[in-house]
Structures are given as C-alpha cells and as structure tokens.
Design a protein around this motif. Structure first.
Motif, mmCIF file in Angstrom:
data_model
loop_
_atom_site.group_PDB
_atom_site.id
_atom_site.type_symbol
_atom_site.label_atom_id
_atom_site.label_comp_id
_atom_site.label_asym_id
_atom_site.label_seq_id
_atom_site.Cartn_x
_atom_site.Cartn_y
_atom_site.Cartn_z
ATOM 1 N N ILE B 57 -8.117 7.650 -5.050
ATOM 2 C CA ILE B 57 -8.501 9.257 -5.207
ATOM 3 C C ILE B 57 -9.365 9.677 -4.053
ATOM 4 C CG2 ILE B 57 -10.554 8.949 -6.594
ATOM 5 C CD1 ILE B 57 -9.392 11.246 -8.203
ATOM 6 N N LEU B 112 -3.598 -2.380 -8.371
ATOM 7 C CA LEU B 112 -3.485 -1.723 -9.480
ATOM 8 C C LEU B 112 -5.033 -1.313 -10.060
ATOM 9 C CD1 LEU B 112 -0.601 -3.151 -11.246
ATOM 10 C CD2 LEU B 112 -0.595 -0.952 -10.698
ATOM 11 N N PRO B 113 -5.373 -0.417 -11.063
ATOM 12 C CA PRO B 113 -6.811 -0.676 -11.384
ATOM 13 C C PRO B 113 -7.322 -1.562 -12.214
ATOM 14 C CG PRO B 113 -5.626 1.675 -11.718
ATOM 15 C CD PRO B 113 -4.500 0.706 -11.333
ATOM 16 N N SER B 114 -6.163 -2.311 -12.555
ATOM 17 C CA SER B 114 -6.350 -3.449 -13.672
ATOM 18 C C SER B 114 -6.623 -4.796 -12.885
ATOM 19 C CB SER B 114 -5.269 -4.060 -14.455
ATOM 20 O OG SER B 114 -4.128 -3.816 -13.882
ATOM 21 N N ARG B 116 -8.607 -7.580 -10.587
ATOM 22 C CA ARG B 116 -9.796 -8.091 -10.952
ATOM 23 C C ARG B 116 -10.399 -9.089 -9.746
ATOM 24 N NH1 ARG B 116 -10.038 -4.150 -13.354
ATOM 25 N NH2 ARG B 116 -10.223 -3.658 -15.689
ATOM 26 N N THR B 137 6.582 -1.766 -7.872
ATOM 27 C CA THR B 137 5.458 -1.225 -8.815
ATOM 28 C C THR B 137 5.305 0.281 -9.005
ATOM 29 O OG1 THR B 137 4.692 -3.758 -8.035
ATOM 30 C CG2 THR B 137 3.239 -1.939 -9.247
ATOM 31 N N PHE B 140 0.218 4.899 -9.551
ATOM 32 C CA PHE B 140 0.082 6.289 -9.444
ATOM 33 C C PHE B 140 -0.710 6.531 -8.190
ATOM 34 C CE2 PHE B 140 -0.669 10.745 -10.750
ATOM 35 C CZ PHE B 140 0.568 11.118 -10.732
ATOM 36 N N TRP B 141 -0.537 7.855 -7.408
ATOM 37 C CA TRP B 141 -1.472 7.974 -6.298
ATOM 38 C C TRP B 141 -2.853 8.096 -6.328
ATOM 39 C CZ3 TRP B 141 -4.285 12.258 -5.242
ATOM 40 C CH2 TRP B 141 -4.185 13.078 -6.283
ATOM 41 N N ASN B 142 -3.153 8.357 -7.525
ATOM 42 C CA ASN B 142 -4.857 8.413 -7.741
ATOM 43 C C ASN B 142 -5.331 7.414 -8.655
ATOM 44 O OD1 ASN B 142 -4.280 9.624 -10.097
ATOM 45 N ND2 ASN B 142 -4.690 11.594 -9.427
ATOM 46 N N GLN B 143 -4.483 6.450 -9.073
ATOM 47 C CA GLN B 143 -5.084 5.458 -10.148
ATOM 48 C C GLN B 143 -5.291 4.254 -9.565
ATOM 49 O OE1 GLN B 143 -2.713 8.048 -13.540
ATOM 50 N NE2 GLN B 143 -2.769 5.878 -13.570
#
Lengths: 427, 450
Positions: B57, B112-114, B116, B137, B140-143
């Motif tokens: 973001i 991805l946000p997940s 780790r 995959t 999303f552009w801001n996630q």
C-alpha cells in the motif's frame, strides 16, 4: 526545633529501610504477574469508537472481526434503522424491504440525524473509522460500487458474518430470507462473498436463494460465521440459520471440500443421514440433540481444533479439522429462547487458556476454561449503559487482549473492553 | 522601550498563537494509521545487506501492473520490481563511517500478507532468492508485501553503519521500520525507527549515544506542564542560587526515580502518568496560592522534590522507549540523559527568570505580576488536577498492585528526605520573596524565628 528536624529525618530513614526490606521478599513484586487460572478483568472503554463521520449511524451489528493488524471490522445492518434513527433521509430508503402493510413514506428529513452507514466498517484501536463500504447504503466507495454487481455479486439481505483472513481478504455472509424492495427482489442469503479490504469484489460462493439443503455443496443457506485456516487455504463456515452443518471450502477456488453435522456425523436431511432435522423447541430436560439446532452460530479455529456454537442447544461442540468429534460443553442449559452460546474468542495467552463467549439471551460475556468448559468468570449485564448489553451478538479479541463486542435487536452498537491485569494494554 | 513593553502582551499572544500546533492530517484516505516496515541490515565481507519488507500500500504511487479487479499482474511485474527496488535504495539510506552507500545489486519479490519468512534474516533472504509466487496467484494490489534484498559494497565490515529512513516523509511517525542489525561480531540489535527520526547509528559509539541522550534529556524538560510548574515555582523569587538549589533538588529526586524506572519495572505501572498529571496540577495550584499568601523557598524543596520523584517515573518511561538507540552503552546513555535533564532544568530556570524579569519590569510590576501570573497558572493547574483525578480514579478502579504502591511510596519518602535537606542548608539558599501586594502578609523564610 532542631531536635524535631532530626526526629523527622530519623523516622523517614526508618520507614524507608522498612519498606526497602519488605520489597526484598521474594515474590512480593511479582504477586500480580504469576500465571493464573483467574481470567483477566475487563473494563469498558466508553469513548470507543469515535463519532462517525457523514452523519452516519449504524444498525444492528451482525458480525465483528479483528484482523491481523489489530484493526476492528464490523458488518452492520443499515436496513434495521427505524424512522426516527434515519431521520436525515427520506424514509424508508428505496433499498429497505417493503413491509406489509407498506410504511407510509416520508419524503423529507425529520431531524438533523442520521444517515444509514455503509454495511462494512473498519476501525482502528483508537476508535477512528478507517474505511466504510458495502451494502445498499454505500453511496461513495468506488471500489465497491464498481465491482459488486448482481448477479455475480449479490449483497446479503440481512448482513451477518464477517471474517478477515491473514491475506486481508474480507469474507461476508447474511442470514436473511428473500426480500422485495422498491428497487428489486433477491432470494434468501445462500451465498458467501469475498472482498479486498477496499471493497473490491473478489469472489462469491453460492447463489442467493439457490440452496437445496444440508447436502448442497455449491450453496450455503444463511451462513452465520467463518474461520479461515490460512496455511491450508480453507474457509470453515457455520452453516447456519438454514442448514445445520459445518462446511469447508477452498479459499482460492470456492470449491467445497467436506462438511459434517453435530458429533461429526453427516447432518440431518442430507445424503448420508436421512433423518429429518429437529423442529421442536429446545428442552433442558430432554436428551442431547443429535443434530445442530437453528442456528449454527459461530465457528472458531483454536489450537488446531474447530469450536462451534450450537446456540439454542446451549452447547459448544469441538471437532478436529477433518470433522472428527472431540468433545462438547453444555453451558447455562436452562436458557431457552435464543440460547446461551453465541460467539467465541480465545484468550491471547500462549495456551489460549480461556474462551470468551457471548450469551445474547442472558447478556453476559463468559470466561470459560477452554479445555474443560468450566465458566470461571463473566462480565456484562442486560442494560443500555456502557458495559451492559442488549442481545450481545458477537465478539472478538485483538493481540493486546482487548475485547470488542457487537449487539443486535435494539442494541445496535459496538463496545470495547480493555483487559486489566494479565494482559497489559499499553497504547 | 516603554512602547515595546506596552505591546509585549499582544506580541506574546500572537507569537503563542503562531506556535500553537496545527491540526494534523486525519487518518483518512487509504493509508492505515500505522504502517510497519520490517528489515535486516547485515555486513558480510565487503558487502552490506539490506533485506526489507514494505507493505504494497506504500508503493501505490509506483503504479504496479494489475489485472482483473485489482490483482497484481505477476506476469508483467519484473520491471516494476526493479523500479520499486531502486526507490527502496533511495528511501532507505545506509551510511558507512558517514559516507552514503549506493546499492549495486538487488533482488525483489512479491509476497502474500500471510508470508512469515521475515522472522529471521536467513529465512527472509532465502525467501527473496527463492521461487516467486505462481503468476496465477491473486495478490490484491494493496494487500501484500514488496520484499527486497539490496547489496552495498563496503570498505570494512566492522565499520560504523548508520541508517536514515525517508520512506513517505509526509506520513511522519505513522511509518515505523523494525530493523534488526546483525554485526559481524557482538550481539544483534533491533530498532524501531519512526519516520522523521533522521540518521541513526546502528551500533553507536559511546560519545554518539551520549550526545543523543543528552539532547533527548534536554528536550524532555520543555513540556508544557513542566514549564508551567517551573514558572509557578520560581515566580515570587529572584534569588538565583536559592532557586537553582530548589531546581537541582527537583532534578536529583527526578534522577532517582528515573534511574529506578529505567533499570526496573516501575515504568510499567499504569497509573503513574495519571498520578503525575494530578500531582503537577495540584502542585501548581498550591504554589499559586502560596505565591500570593506567603511564599517560602524552603517549602519549595518539598514540593520540588516530590514532583521530581513522580516526574522521574515518566522520564524513565521515555528513556526506556528510546533505550534501543543506546547500543551497548546503556549506562552512559542513562547518565547522559540525566545530564541533559539537569542542563535543561537549569536553562529552563534561567529562561524563566529572564522572562519573569521582563514581565515584571516592563509590563505588570513585580508584586502585581506575581499575583496575575499565579492566578493564570493556578487556573491551568486546577484543570489539570481535576482531569488527572478523573483519570487516576478510572485507572485505579481497575485494580491496584500493592507492590506498585509500596514502590512508589518508598520513592515518595525518599523525596521527602531530599526536601527535608532544606532545613540544613546555609542561609544564602533561602531568601525573601518579592513583596506582596498586601503588606505584612508574606512571612518569607525567617530561619531565625524557629
């Protein structure tokens, strides 16, 4: 007078020494920090959240979830606002259900406030509104309005469940029946929606009004709640107000993977179990119900187990992720009406010692030992004041141990309860 | 000069209004209130490695290629990754012995946000060098995250490295970089660098840490409530040495609890900030009344020492928050912080005396000036006290640890001990106050009478 000064100083030194020696006793300073089976105390934060912008007002709070960044998401029902609550807009707005007999329309505002807010709202821990989008009251959010269009994106008639997964996808559901409005008609809420955080529509599982029941693996029926296994990319659904089962979907494709009913058996009235579902009233003196009752209201993944609220049966059933039954807890079993087990959030300690459980019939939040189901504390009481509840419906907990709650019926609010004692909250 | 003196209150008012903080930007828009970047800095041979994770973001201005409803187009992402890596090199500056380093090699990845892997340097570097996400995959552009690994040529691995984060400077402290420095030898250090922090040494020399903490301590004195308390404390007196002794008593008491708080756990006591607000407010009210009725320098030892004891806990908390920048020099930093506070108190005292001198000689006259100033400051103190009592009551209602009460009580008694020292000071540290408006009311410090 000089003597008095020396006496003063001597007394001070003696008291200082006494206090210093007392401090040296082992364990004295750590008396409040030891591990304990006593749940943390919670104190309502009456200043949370802050006043909404745009003259907005929220209706019943169907769902509430804390995301991995400690922001708080709610899904609320703008169509539950009454004539006086939505006083700043013509009433009923065109997207409200047509009632029988029809409500006499009011074409001009009757008061300064308020305007129905968009259905999905994101707050930070300080109570600032970060985002608001979704539903028929959303007149501003471009991402939502540009991408959520029927028939591929069918907004639920009665907003209910919300969950934000680790990849920040927002999952939504509804528990409404078919609805006719001035702008059109839509079938029962048999679908699940997936959005990006800014309201961009990403996916829909199922279709409004299309469910054929407990054996249907394409549609759900008025699903209540979700949990996501982020590693396995699986969406667990408490399904719900129409069905009586747990069903698991692939989060990427939306394909169903498995489902089960109470005790891990095939749900009633499904291909694996032709027994008809129970329809009579719950009775505390009757044997435990072999099936879930309406609704299967919550689902939480805790410590590799799946906790499910069988609300009206006053019980929580625990399963392995493959659906194998583990155990069940009966709580407040004399509770009739809407039942006692509404929603669950685990405590934030490493062992997740407690489950914090909402009871919207008795209007408490219980602290339950997760392994035994023993209720060891509670807070809240039926009432309208800060810290009291009316139909407390949902709750969740953030990484600081702060609990957030949402209420339905005429409650129509969210509240914040700060943890004191075991879980310092230093923001 | 007389004309200037006549207009001084108006000028001061205008200046104060100009200096008032302006309302900041709201948290609106698409950016969350806190944006966290994670990173590692590791010297190795003739290279310095920066491995960093930036929320996507923050990079929306670079216009990543998209597909569908807003997913990143991972087929066409390579060029954008290079641009983002170059921007990262510009926005996170690294220095070797004061010289700006320039990255010569970079690798980047979308996550991805997940994901780790940023739990450790090795796993994060391996993740960036490893397989990319399948192009199918849905990110999303801001996630998601932009992960980058930049390499900088260096002269020597044990050099003095510094970092300056300039990512989106307009967002100020909303941006934080959690960075772990992994030196060739010695312990690794983790820093939380807030936007606008300037250049920070990753392994500071003792004199760098000392300089920084002296400045931090010096600046901490100039908070509004502390300045109001100081003004009220010194208003009716012109005895520089006597006032300096009072302020040093305050500073000494403050140093005791500051050190205790910094090395112990007192800074975790939740009700101390509310207690400080209440005490400062109450002290200002008492001093204001005392200023008008019968001011005494010796009584001010008690007031100063007690407020100093409580104020030291707050400064201790400030020190604990900034201790990360002390490197291996915690004791030097703690001492420097105390020195900075003492210097700040002395400078604040001198400024207060000069300001009061101007006010009393050019505007109001000494006796009337003490009354007016005390009334204004006492009014402010009253509101602080009432607000503080409410906060304190609310905090205490949620539980009170006996060990915390005993700890604070012990230090308050130490403050009384410091205050009691005033009785044993030689006469030059006492002195009569400015004469009151109503003759015969001021008792002053008649040491010989008792």
């Amino acid at each position: 007078m000089k003597l008095a000064r020396y006496v003063y100083l001597a007394l001070l030194v003696i008291v200082l020494l006494a206090l210093g020696v007392w401090q040296l006793f082992p364990g004295q300073a750590d008396a409040d920090r030891g591990e304990s089976k006593v749940p943390p105390r919670f104190v309502v934060d009456p200043d949370w959240p802050k006043q909404l912008p745009n003259n907005w007002l929220i209706g019943q709070v169907g769902g509430l979830a804390v995301d991995s960044h400690n922001n708080i998401w709610i899904i609320q029902r703008p169509r539950t606002l009454t004539n006086d609550e939505a006083g700043a807009v013509p009433y009923p707005p065109p997207y409200f259900p047509i009632t029988t007999p029809p409500t006499t329309p009011r074409l001009t505002p009757r008061s300064d406030c308020c305007v129905p807010a968009p259905s999905v709202m994101q707050f930070d821990r300080k109570g600032n509104l970060l985002r608001a989008w979704g539903g028929p009251a959303d007149t501003q959010n471009n991402a939502y309005n540009a991408t959520c269009k029927a028939p591929s994106c069918q907004w639920p008639n009665t907003e209910h469940g919300i969950y934000v997964d680790k990849d920040d996808n927002v999952w939504l559901s509804g528990n409404g029946g078919a609805v006719v409005t001035a702008t059109g008609a839509q079938g029962r809420d048999d679908q699940i929606l997936k959005f990006a955080t800014d309201g961009t529509f990403l996916m829909q599982i199922g279709k409004a009004g299309a469910s054929t029941g407990n054996g249907d693996t394409v549609n759900v029926r008025q699903p209540a709640d979700f949990g996501v296994d982020d590693e396995a990319h699986e969406l667990y659904v408490a399904d719900g107000y129409g069905n009586k089962r747990v069903i698991v979907f692939d989060t990427k494709t939306g394909a169903a993977k498995r489902y089960w009913g109470a005790y891990g058996a095939p749900p009633c009235a499904s291909p694996g179990n032709t027994r008809a579902c129970v329809t009579g009233a719950y009775s505390p003196s009757a044997p435990p119900d072999p099936d879930f009752r309406n609704p299967v209201h919550c689902i939480r993944l805790v410590a590799d187990l799946v906790y499910v609220c069988d609300r009206v049966n006053d019980r929580i059933q625990v399963f392995k992720k493959n659906g194998d039954f583990v155990q069940e807890f009966f709580e407040k079993t004399n509770t009739l009406g809407n039942g006692s087990m509404w929603d669950i959030a685990p405590s934030i300690d490493r062992r997740q010692t407690f489950l914090h459980v909402t009871d919207g019939e008795n209007n408490h939040v219980y602290h339950m030992l997760r392994l035994t189901g023993e209720i060891v504390g509670q807070f809240g009481h039926n009432g309208r004041n800060a810290g009291q509840f009316h139909w407390i419906h949902v709750l969740d907990i953030d990484a600081h141990g702060t609990i957030y709650t949402g209420e339905v019926d005429t409650g129509k609010r969210v509240q914040r309860f700060v943890s004191e004692g075991n879980s310092p909250d230093r923001d | 000069m007389r004309r200037l003196g006549h207009h001084l209150p108006s000028v001061a008012l205008v200046a104060a209004l100009l200096l008032l903080p302006r309302p900041g930007h709201t948290n609106g828009g698409d950016l969350p209130p806190q944006i966290l970047l994670e990173g590692f800095v590791k010297p190795e041979g003739d290279r310095l490695h920066l491995v960093v994770r930036i929320p996507l973001i923050l990079l929306q201005n670079l216009n990543p290629p998209k597909r569908g409803p807003g997913y990143l187009d991972l087929v066409r992402i390579d060029k954008w990754l290079n641009e983002a890596a170059a921007a990262t090199g510009r926005d996170i500056e690294l220095f070797e012995d004061g010289d700006r380093l320039v990255p010569t090699r970079s690798a980047a990845q979308i996550s991805l946000p997940s994901e780790r892997s940023f739990d450790g340097y090795a796993s994060a570097a391996a993740h960036i060098a490893g397989r990319r996400l399948p192009v199918s995959t849905d990110v999303f552009w801001n996630q998601g995250y932009f992960d980058a690994h930049l390499e900088y040529p260096i002269r020597s691995a044990p050099a003095d490295f510094a970092i300056h984060m300039k990512v989106e400077p307009g967002l100020g402290q909303r941006i934080k970089l959690h960075v772990q420095y992994l030196p060739v030898s010695g312990v690794s250090r983790t820093y939380e660098i807030r936007g606008g922090s300037g250049r920070l040494s990753l392994d500071p020399r003792w004199y760098e840490a000392a300089r920084m903490f002296v400045m931090l301590g010096f600046g901490s004195v100039f908070a509004t409530d502390r300045l109001v308390f100081l003004l009220c404390l010194v208003a009716p007196f012109r005895q520089v040495w006597g006032l300096l002794a009072v302020v040093m008593a305050l500073t000494g008491s403050q140093a005791m609890t500051l050190i205790a708080s910094a090395v112990g756990t007192a800074h975790e006591i939740r009700w101390l900030p509310a207690l400080f607000d209440t005490c400062v407010g109450a002290a200002v009210v008492l001093l204001a009344v005392d200023n008008v009725v019968a001011p005494s320098l010796h009584r001010r030892w008690f007031t100063g020492a007690l407020v100093g004891v409580i104020g030291g806990f707050g400064l201790g908390r400030l020190f604990v928050d900034e201790r990360q920048f002390a490197g291996a020099h915690t004791l030097v930093s703690l001492a420097s912080f105390n020195v900075g506070v003492a210097l700040g108190e002395a400078v604040a005292l001198l400024l207060a005396l000069v300001a009061l001198g101007v006010l009393f000689t050019r505007v109001l006259g000494a006796s009337l000036g003490v009354v007016v100033l005390s009334a204004v400051l006492g009014h402010m103190g009253w509101h602080w006290m009432i607000d503080g009592v409410h906060r304190l009551g609310r905090t205490l209602s949620t539980g009170l640890s006996t060990s915390a009460v005993a700890s604070v009580g012990w230090w308050l008694l130490m403050g009384l001990l410091v205050g009691g020292a005033a009785w044993f000071l030689p006469t030059p540290f006492g002195g009569a106050p400015i004469p009151p408006l109503i003759p015969g009311r001021a008792r002053g410090d008649r040491r010989d009478s008792d």
